[in-house]
Design an enzyme around this catalytic site. Structure first.
Site, PDB file in Angstrom:
ATOM      1  N   GLU A   1      -4.921   2.306  -4.174  1.00  0.00           N
ATOM      2  CA  GLU A   1      -3.458   2.360  -4.224  1.00  0.00           C
ATOM      3  C   GLU A   1      -2.835   1.081  -3.656  1.00  0.00           C
ATOM      4  O   GLU A   1      -1.649   1.042  -3.348  1.00  0.00           O
ATOM      5  CB  GLU A   1      -2.939   3.578  -3.454  1.00  0.00           C
ATOM      6  CG  GLU A   1      -3.081   3.531  -1.948  1.00  0.00           C
ATOM      7  CD  GLU A   1      -4.448   3.961  -1.428  1.00  0.00           C
ATOM      8  OE1 GLU A   1      -4.548   4.217  -0.213  1.00  0.00           O
ATOM      9  OE2 GLU A   1      -5.412   4.037  -2.228  1.00  0.00           O
TER      10      GLU A   1
ATOM     11  N   ASP B   1       0.841  -1.194   0.000  1.00  0.00           N
ATOM     12  CA  ASP B   1       0.000   0.000   0.000  1.00  0.00           C
ATOM     13  C   ASP B   1       0.880   1.250   0.000  1.00  0.00           C
ATOM     14  O   ASP B   1       1.805   1.361   0.817  1.00  0.00           O
ATOM     15  CB  ASP B   1      -0.904   0.002   1.240  1.00  0.00           C
ATOM     16  CG  ASP B   1      -1.949   1.100   1.177  1.00  0.00           C
ATOM     17  OD1 ASP B   1      -2.981   0.898   0.514  1.00  0.00           O
ATOM     18  OD2 ASP B   1      -1.732   2.171   1.789  1.00  0.00           O
ATOM     19  N   ILE B   2       0.600   2.164  -0.925  1.00  0.00           N
ATOM     20  CA  ILE B   2       1.352   3.427  -0.984  1.00  0.00           C
ATOM     21  C   ILE B   2       0.997   4.262   0.246  1.00  0.00           C
ATOM     22  O   ILE B   2      -0.184   4.478   0.535  1.00  0.00           O
ATOM     23  CB  ILE B   2       1.035   4.202  -2.276  1.00  0.00           C
ATOM     24  CG1 ILE B   2       1.443   3.370  -3.496  1.00  0.00           C
ATOM     25  CG2 ILE B   2       1.756   5.553  -2.293  1.00  0.00           C
ATOM     26  CD1 ILE B   2       1.046   3.986  -4.831  1.00  0.00           C
TER      27      ILE B   2
END
Length: 203
Positions: free
Chosen positions: A126, A83-84
């Site tokens: 994301e 996950d960004i």
């Protein structure tokens, strides 16, 4: 008169037969064109369903097929949920166009590790999920390569350099474990990483 009528009959029969063949050929040609159009439409629908239009990664739907196959074939695999970090803040600060560009640039790094042993998908938003059939050491080495490369990568947007980091949770399938449980364990490690300062790999 009889010869003339016979000749006319033969001529008309030949013309009718020729026209029948021509119409049949045209009909078959039209069917072939329609079939090709239908197959092209099906292929396009399959592409839309299986490939994420923004990143070019496969979709969650397509990944589920790979996960199902891995489970049914009782393969050894690892799940990496990525996950960004602070992606919402990036969108709020720079706008969604910038967020999209960062997502494109970041997923390009993930594409570089794709292989028969490493399948990558856009899991949602994301979030990215990797299904890896490599051994544990290779999986962790790959995860660190991705984390470090993402950290060093910069996206230029409106003449500004924007950097991001990524947090990852890694889980190895356990004997008799269903796919959902492996993913849940990876998710739990991901959120542990988020709570422990982000930009890290929890294994």
């Amino acid at each position: 008169n009889t010869k003339y009528e016979s000749a006319c009959f033969v001529f008309n029969s030949i013309v009718a037969f020729t026209m029948l063949i021509l119409f049949s050929m045209l009909y078959l040609l039209e069917i072939n064109v329609s079939v090709n159009k239908y197959e092209a439409a099906l292929e396009e629908l399959s592409r839309i369903a299986n490939i994420d239009s923004l990143t070019g990664l496969i979709t969650r739907r397509k990944m589920m097929e790979h996960l199902k196959m891995a489970y049914e074939e009782e393969k050894n695999y690892s799940i990496i949920v990525c996950d960004i970090d602070d992606f919402k803040l990036i969108n709020d600060t720079y706008g969604h166009d910038c967020g999209d560009q960062i997502l494109i640039n970041t997923t390009a790094i993930f594409k570089s590790i794709e292989s028969d042993n490493n399948i990558v998908c856009r899991w949602g938003g994301e979030e990215i999920l990797i299904l890896s059939f490599d051994n544990r050491d290779k999986v962790l080495s790959m995860a660190e390569y991705i984390r470090k490369t993402v950290e060093e990568n910069k996206t230029v947007y409106n003449n500004k350099e924007v950097s991001v980091t990524i947090t990852m949770g890694v889980s190895r399938v356990m004997p008799g474990e269903v796919v959902d449980d492996t993913i849940i364990r990876a998710d739990e490690k991901l959120y542990k990483g988020k709570n422990n300062g982000k930009n890290c790999i929890i294994k």
